[in-house]
Each structure stands twice: as structure tokens, then as C-alpha cells.
Design an enzyme around this catalytic site. Structure first.
Site, PDB file in Angstrom:
ATOM      1  N   CYS A   2       0.827  -1.192   0.000  1.00 57.19           N
ATOM      2  CA  CYS A   2       0.000   0.000   0.000  1.00 57.19           C
ATOM      3  C   CYS A   2       0.866   1.249   0.000  1.00 57.19           C
ATOM      4  CB  CYS A   2      -0.954   0.089   1.204  1.00 57.19           C
ATOM      5  SG  CYS A   2      -1.976  -1.359   1.385  1.00 57.19           S
ATOM      6  N   ARG A  27       3.293   0.189  -5.179  1.00 57.69           N
ATOM      7  CA  ARG A  27       3.126  -0.459  -3.878  1.00 57.69           C
ATOM      8  C   ARG A  27       1.786  -1.173  -3.757  1.00 57.69           C
ATOM      9  NH1 ARG A  27       6.728   1.388  -0.192  1.00 57.69           N
ATOM     10  NH2 ARG A  27       5.367   0.735   1.485  1.00 57.69           N
ATOM     11  N   TRP A  73      -3.022  -2.548  -1.672  1.00 59.11           N
ATOM     12  CA  TRP A  73      -2.751  -3.920  -2.077  1.00 59.11           C
ATOM     13  C   TRP A  73      -3.399  -4.779  -0.995  1.00 59.11           C
ATOM     14  CZ3 TRP A  73      -0.317  -8.368  -0.283  1.00 59.11           C
ATOM     15  CH2 TRP A  73       0.016  -9.321  -1.257  1.00 59.11           C
ATOM     16  N   ASN A  99      -0.979   1.466   6.128  1.00 57.66           N
ATOM     17  CA  ASN A  99      -0.162   0.525   5.365  1.00 57.66           C
ATOM     18  C   ASN A  99       0.438  -0.447   6.370  1.00 57.66           C
ATOM     19  OD1 ASN A  99       1.771  -0.748   3.762  1.00 57.66           O
ATOM     20  ND2 ASN A  99       3.228   0.913   3.973  1.00 57.66           N
ATOM     21  N   GLY A 100       0.118  -1.735   6.232  1.00 61.05           N
ATOM     22  CA  GLY A 100       0.641  -2.718   7.182  1.00 61.05           C
ATOM     23  C   GLY A 100      -0.429  -3.722   7.551  1.00 61.05           C
ATOM     24  N   GLU A 484      15.771 -16.406 -12.794  1.00 66.26           N
ATOM     25  CA  GLU A 484      15.317 -15.020 -12.895  1.00 66.26           C
ATOM     26  C   GLU A 484      14.551 -14.791 -14.210  1.00 66.26           C
ATOM     27  OE1 GLU A 484      14.841 -12.659 -11.024  1.00 66.26           O
ATOM     28  OE2 GLU A 484      14.835 -10.854 -12.230  1.00 66.26           O
ATOM     29  N   LYS A 488      10.725 -13.522 -14.461  1.00 62.52           N
ATOM     30  CA  LYS A 488      10.313 -12.329 -15.227  1.00 62.52           C
ATOM     31  C   LYS A 488       9.139 -12.670 -16.138  1.00 62.52           C
ATOM     32  CE  LYS A 488      11.630  -9.675 -13.467  1.00 62.52           C
ATOM     33  NZ  LYS A 488      12.511  -9.722 -12.359  1.00 62.52           N
ATOM     34  N   GLU A 491       5.902 -13.153 -14.123  1.00 68.58           N
ATOM     35  CA  GLU A 491       5.392 -11.903 -13.553  1.00 68.58           C
ATOM     36  C   GLU A 491       4.685 -11.049 -14.593  1.00 68.58           C
ATOM     37  OE1 GLU A 491       8.308 -10.177 -10.169  1.00 68.58           O
ATOM     38  OE2 GLU A 491       9.285 -10.518 -12.084  1.00 68.58           O
ATOM     39  N   HIS A 507      15.999 -35.055 -14.715  1.00 69.26           N
ATOM     40  CA  HIS A 507      15.293 -35.623 -13.563  1.00 69.26           C
ATOM     41  C   HIS A 507      13.853 -35.141 -13.491  1.00 69.26           C
ATOM     42  CE1 HIS A 507      19.073 -37.293 -12.215  1.00 69.26           C
ATOM     43  NE2 HIS A 507      19.625 -36.118 -12.489  1.00 69.26           N
ATOM     44  N   LYS A 606       5.305  -3.918  -5.785  1.00 62.72           N
ATOM     45  CA  LYS A 606       6.745  -3.678  -5.833  1.00 62.72           C
ATOM     46  C   LYS A 606       7.385  -3.920  -4.491  1.00 62.72           C
ATOM     47  CE  LYS A 606      10.407  -2.102  -7.852  1.00 62.72           C
ATOM     48  NZ  LYS A 606      10.955  -3.165  -8.703  1.00 62.72           N
TER      49      LYS A 606
HETATM   50  C1  G6P Z   1       8.403  -8.168  -4.785  1.00 55.82           C
HETATM   51  C2  G6P Z   1       8.796  -7.497  -6.073  1.00 55.82           C
HETATM   52  C3  G6P Z   1      10.037  -8.186  -6.647  1.00 55.82           C
HETATM   53  C4  G6P Z   1      11.155  -8.173  -5.624  1.00 55.82           C
HETATM   54  C5  G6P Z   1      10.713  -8.797  -4.295  1.00 55.82           C
HETATM   55  C6  G6P Z   1      11.749  -8.575  -3.207  1.00 55.82           C
HETATM   56  O1  G6P Z   1       7.957  -9.460  -5.039  1.00 55.82           O
HETATM   57  O2  G6P Z   1       7.739  -7.570  -7.013  1.00 55.82           O
HETATM   58  O3  G6P Z   1      10.455  -7.500  -7.811  1.00 55.82           O
HETATM   59  O4  G6P Z   1      12.250  -8.887  -6.119  1.00 55.82           O
HETATM   60  O5  G6P Z   1       9.502  -8.200  -3.859  1.00 55.82           O
HETATM   61  O6  G6P Z   1      11.799  -7.194  -2.918  1.00 55.82           O
HETATM   62  P1  G6P Z   1      13.042  -6.416  -2.383  1.00 55.82           P
HETATM   63  O7  G6P Z   1      12.600  -4.981  -2.405  1.00 55.82           O
HETATM   64  O8  G6P Z   1      13.300  -6.904  -0.985  1.00 55.82           O
HETATM   65  O9  G6P Z   1      14.201  -6.675  -3.276  1.00 55.82           O
END
Ligand code: G6P
Length: 611
Positions: A2, A27, A73, A99-100, A484, A488, A491, A507, A606
Site C-alpha cells: 500500500c 506499492r 494492495w 499501510n501494514g 530469474e 520475469k 510476472e 530428472h 513492488k
Molecule cells: C516483490 C517485487 C520483486 C522483488 C521482491 C523482493 O515481489 O515484485 O520484484 O524482487 O519483492 O523485494 P526487495 O525490495 O526486498 O528486493
């Protein structure tokens, strides 16, 4: 999660809040709302993105000199109009954003229901607000005192901001575990989850700490602890340009951030290493070098993309420093009673510096006597502040929800740290040290070169966009790159993708291979090259479609794969900073081709400030 924004001062509050909410949508963006004060409290909120709120308010009375806004969120309660913030007290006098997570909200809710309170949402926020209201009414105390009393009973994490129609020239805010920045202007104050909504108005900010309460008037900011003692606000000057947080001609923040990587990696290395003189200087590392080089073990804690950077760092650090490394998901580490020995050093890697699990994992490690070194992008963030020492990645604000430039900057920092420790420990010879410094130095230019493949990667994206699944494979340093790349794609495009070590394919995943399965293989020239060539042959023998990321001029793989993406030659230890980027672009273009909202993919945020 949030995003929160608030304003009090001489301007119109609504445009300031609205613009701020748009900057904070990374956020969370499932609903949003504002509460504005002008001869009474006006609260507007709705499900959907901030732009939808904006549209719904065209023609409405939004005149006010103070207000609070929120982009959500969902945690407690589905995304809906009624669960959107701000929430309003039963007497209609107070509005609050949060937020929290309030962990003991259920118990508080029952107490309030027994007293006759009714609830109009499913949120923990409404519970906290009505709890504050109840204290204010029953104890006959002012709002500030009521908040203080309430927060002493609250278990969980919060940033809250309250506005009171009977006291229009004061906002009350408090923080524990979620971020809050206050911008100080002339006769005005700005509040936000990070500095991005603020910098256009003022560069002077105060980062509020846990268990602090802020009483904010246009002309005055008072900070207190929960014991009602005044604290002198520590005013910092921000070094952040507005242009850096806008799209700058790109269609999406994600694409802009991918293209920024030559600069961000350069910024990360700049002033910290010199390839000709042969040194690495990093204040946080230099000051703590004895601790670092004598560490019995490194434990790297992180989440998401940062966890993938940590996995690559494990390979690099063990190779160069000969110190054992363990990589842990912060969410697992914090709950599983891990063994942390004296002399262990924790690296906490995080773009936002606010990830709730990583924050708590750091606390756990500190309780066990570990030394914590933070590797964080957002300056002044919570992780930066609770770590014993650290290094910023200097990648600049990352707005696209899928992390790109923060990842390569993390790799650059972690490589420099490993090189510095290895040099001090004597586990690397001078020749290799100088060679790797020069390899690092060349990365920004090589990234520039490989970004020229953007158009051909876009064509590949069109070719493969209708796949239902994808497999990503790599070996050695490129195995986490495969993880990674798969993340990507998931996501951004919502295509199911799995990353695997290429040899492990036999395997299990090989059973999935047929003429419909795209297999992305990260196969740059390194010590595993011959082995991965065999893996490609195994896939081709089963009619899989191979898209290979290769070192420029690799004729062997070009002859085998269906499609290749070339990256400049580099030492295997730094190669992930190159081989990752085509995978970022591939995911981006597939996402765009499929019509996804790539900067704000569904269900993601994010900054994950809830566990
Ligand atoms: C969320 C974001 C990712 C990020 C992860 C860890 O899932 O969408 O992009 O890698 O959090 O966040 P941080 O800010 O701790 O790297």
C-alpha cells in the site's frame, strides 16, 4: 504494501495527493481513495487503479488544504469499494489510511462489537480506527493521546495517518515496521511511503522511525515517542531528481529501467573501484573488513529477484573468497530457528529495503548476535537503517514492479564485495583480481551493445507469445539467471515458466519437452559450455524449441538452436549481468504482446511490506 500520501499546507491538497498516489502505485493498485477536509470531511474511494478514482472525481468538489490518500494492495478483505481506504470513524469525524497489518485485529474487533460498534469493511484498518475512536470518546482525550494509547495495544506493522474534521490544521501519523517520509516545505508538509511524491516540492525530509508519532501542522512538525517524549526530527537533504522517476519517453517504466542499466551499473561501480589503479573502496566494507574477511560463513537473506542475485553471489563468493555461503529465503529463515554462529555475517539483499520478511529475518539474525550487512537500493529505507553496515546499489528509483536494473546493480555490488574480501584475505591472485576489475569496468559498455538486440528480441517475443509454458535452463553462474528469466516471464506475461539447472532437466522437466515447449537456454561461453551444448542436443532430439542466449559468434550453438540472442563475451563470473538482460527484454515484449499491464502486473506489488 500500500502507498500512502498526505498533505497539509497552503496548496490545494487533492492534486498533490493524486500525483503522489500515481507515483506510489507500484506499492499496490487494487483500490484507492482520498479524504479531503473542507467544511467537513469528504471521502472518495473505489476499487481499481488511481486513474479510475481520478476519473470518478471529475466535477466533484475536491477543494481542500489538507487531505490523505491511499493506494491499496489487499491483505484483509478483497479489493472492493468498501475495503478501499480511507476508512471513517463511526462518528464520521475521523478518516484514516493505513499501510501494514494489525495482527490482533480480530480480538480488538470483538471487543468493539461487544461495545456496539458496526463494521462496514473487512479490513483491519477500520478496526484500528474504531479502536482509536473508542479510546478518544471514552477516555475523553485528544486524538494524539488516543492514538498513543491504541498503538500500545496493537500487534503488527503499520503506518497510519489520521485527519480530524474537528481539528483541521493537524494530521497525526505513526509508524512501526512500514515506511513513512515527511517532506518539509515552507508552511506545508508532505507525507508519503517514499520520497517520490515529495521531491517535486521539497528536498528536505524526515524519515520517521518505528514507534514514533508525528503531529503535523502546516508550520510545525512535532515528533514524539510512544512515551510522549519529544524527539528532535533529523532532517535529511535528498539527492533525487524528478526526471529519474518519470518515464522519459519509454512506453513503460520497465523498459526504461532495462535501458538504464548501462548507467545504473556504471553508477554502482563509480567511485568504488578503479580498474587501472587496481582498487576497490567501499566505505561499509572497508570499515568492517576484519569482520567480513574472518567470517566463518555468510548467510544471504532475500526474497524474489533479490534472492536470485543472492544465489549468483553464493557462486561468486565461494569461488573467490573460499568462505561458505548459504542463501535463504527471508520468509523461511525468520521462522525456522536457523543456526547462526558468532562470526557469521548476514548479507541482506533488497531493492526496496522494506520487504517485511527480510526485515524480520534481519532482526532474528541480530538477536542471535550476527553482523548484518545490508545491500539496498532505496536510500534511507528500513533495512538500510537497521543493518550494522551496508552498501547502496545506487540504481535509482525502480518503479516497474518486475525488478530489472536493481538486480544487475545488486550483482555489481556483490561482485565488488567478493573481490574486496578475496583480495584482503589473499584468496585471489593479483592477475585475476586485475582481470576481474577490468571485466567489471567493461560491463556498462557491453550492456549498451547488447541492448541493440531489442528489436530482434521483440520479434522473438511475437513468435513465442502464445506458448502456455516455458522452461529456462542454465548451469553454474547462469543457473540463477535461468530462474530469474522464468520469474520475469511469469510476472509480466502470466505464462507459466520454470527455471532449472540444465543438468537437472533429466530428472523431470525433460518429460515436458515437445514441439510446443519453448526452452530458453542461457549458454554463454564458460566452463560448462560443452555440457550445455549436450543439453541443447538432448532437447532438440525431443523436438523442443530452443532459444539460446549465447556469446557473440558462438557458431556451435547457432547451428543447433531455433533462435539465438547474442551477448558480448565476458568472464563467466560477471556474465550474468549481461545474460539476464535479454531475458528481461523477452519477458517485457511477451507481456506487451499479450496486453498485460507490464508495470503493474496483476496481484503483484513492488514492495511487499506484509509477510
Ligand atoms: C516483490 C517485487 C520483486 C522483488 C521482491 C523482493 O515481489 O515484485 O520484484 O524482487 O519483492 O523485494 P526487495 O525490495 O526486498 O528486493
Amino acid at each position: 504494501m500500500c502507498g500512502i500520501v498526505a498533505y497539509i499546507g497552503h496548496r490545494e491538497a487533492y492534486p498533490v495527493i493524486l500525483k503522489g498516489l500515481k507515483r506510489l502505485e507500484y506499492r499496490g493498485y487494487d483500490s484507492s481513495g482520498v479524504a479531503l477536509l473542507n467544511e467537513g470531511l469528504k471521502v472518495y474511494k473505489r476499487k481499481g487503479k488511481v486513474a479510475e478514482l481520478e476519473e470518478s472525481l471529475i466535477g466533484k468538489d475536491v477543494h481542500s488544504a489538507s487531505g490523505i490518500g491511499h493506494t491499496r494492495w489487499a491483505t484483509h478483505g478483497e479489493p472492493s469499494d468498501r475495503n478501499a481506504h480511507p476508512h471513517i470513524s463511526a462518528n464520521g469525524r475521523l478518516a484514516m489510511i493505513h499501510n501494514g497489518i494489525i495482527e490482533n485485529y480480530n480480538q480488538l474487533k470483538h471487543e468493539l462489537i461487544n461495545k456496539g460498534y458496526k463494521f462496514t469493511s473487512d479490513t483491519d484498518t477500520e478496526v484500528l480506527l474504531k479502536f482509536i475512536e473508542d479510546i478518544q470518546v471514552n477516555n475523553k482525550v485528544g486524538l494524539e493521546e488516543a492514538v498513543r494509547i491504541a498503538l500500545k495495544r496493537v500487534v503488527g506493522a503499520y503506518v497510519i495517518v489520521l485527519i480530524d474534521q474537528d481539528n483541521p490544521d493537524t494530521l497525526i501519523a505513526a509508524r512501526k515496521g512500514s515506511p513513512l517520509v515527511i517532506g518539509i516545505g515552507k508552511g506545508e508538509h508532505f507525507l508519503a511511503s517514499d520520497a517520490s511524491p515529495i521531491i517535486e516540492y521539497t528536498k528536505e525530509v524526515v524519515y520517521v522511525n518505528d514507534y514514533e508519532l508525528a503531529i503535523i501542522k502546516p508550520e510545525e512538525l512535532v515528533l514524539k515517542n510512544l512515551g510522549n517524549e519529544k524527539i528532535t526530527p533529523f532532517i535529511q537533504k535528498l539527492d533525487l531528481e524528478l526526471a529519474k522517476i518519470e518515464k522519459g519517453g519509454f512506453d513503460h517504466f520497465m523498459l526504461k529501467e532495462i535501458f538504464e542499466q548501462p548507467q545504473t551499473i556504471f553508477d554502482c561501480l563509480r567511485g568504488r573501484m578503479d580498474a587501472r589503479e587496481g582498487y576497490i573502496r567501499m566505505a561499509g566494507v572497508d570499515k568492517n573488513i576484519e569482520q567480513l574477511k574472518n567470517a566463518g560463513r555468510f548467510i544471504i537473506i532475500a526474497c524474489g529477484t533479490s534472492w536470485h542475485a543472492a544465489l549468483i553471489a553464493e557462486y561468486i563468493i565461494e569461488e573467490l573468497c573460499r568462505i561458505p555461503v548459504e542463501v535463504e529465503y527471508a520468509s523461511e529463515f525468520r521462522y525456522r530457528n536457523p543456526i547462526v554462529n558468532k562470526g557469521d555475517v548476514i548479507f541482506a539483499v533488497s531493492q526496496s529495503g522494506e520487504t517485511a520478511d527480510t526485515l524480520v529475518a534481519i532482526e532474528r539474525a541480530k538477536e542471535n548476535g550476527a553482523f548484518v550487512f545490508g545491500i539496498v537500493n532505496v536510500v534511507g529505507s528500513s533495512i538500510a537503517r537497521i543493518s550494522h553496515a551496508g552498501a547502496y546499489t545506487h540504481a535509482g528509483p525502480e518503479i516497474g514492479v518486475a525488478s530489472t536494473k536493481a538486480f544487475t546493480a545488486q550483482l555489481a555490488i556483490l561482485t565488488m564485495i567478493a573481490l574486496k574480501i578475496a583480495k584482503e584475505k589473499g584468496t585471489i591472485d593479483q592477475k585475476r583480481f586485475m582481470h576481474l576489475l577490468s571485466e567489471l569496468h567493461e560491463i556498462p559498455d557491453k550492456v549498451k551493445t547488447l541492448l541493440e538486440s531489442n528489436d530482434s528480441i521483440k520479434k522473438l517475443a511475437t513468435k513465442y507469445k502464445d506458448a502456455n509454458n516455458a522452461l529456462y535452463l542454465g548451469r553454474g553462474y547462469n543457473f540463477p539467471v535461468a530462474l530469474e528469466g522464468a520469474l520475469k516471464l511469469k510476472e509480466i506475461s502470466y505464462i507459466h515458466a520454470e527455471g532449472y539447472p540444465a543438468a537437472e532437466m533429466k530428472h523431470g522437466p525433460i518429460a515436458l519437452v515437445d514441439e510446443n515447449l519453448p526452452v530458453v537456454i542461457v549458454a554463454t561461453k564458460d566452463s560448462y559450455h560443452e555440457k550445455i551444448v549436450s543439453n541443447i542436443q538432448e532437447i532438440k532430439a525431443r523436438k523442443g524449441k530452443v532459444i539460446a542466449v549465447i556469446t557473440s559468434g558462438d557458431k556451435v550453438i547457432t547451428g543447433l538452436a531455433d533462435d539465438v540472442i547474442e551477448v558480448p563475451e565476458a568472464d563467466e563470473l560477471v556474465a550474468p549481468m549481461l545474460s539476464t538482460i535479454p531475458l528481461q527484454l523477452l519477458a517485457y515484449h511477451v507481456g506487451v504482446a499479450k496486453g498485460s499491464d507490464v508495470d503493474k502486473p496483476r496481484n503483484l506489488a513492488k514492495s511487499v511490506t506484509v509477510e
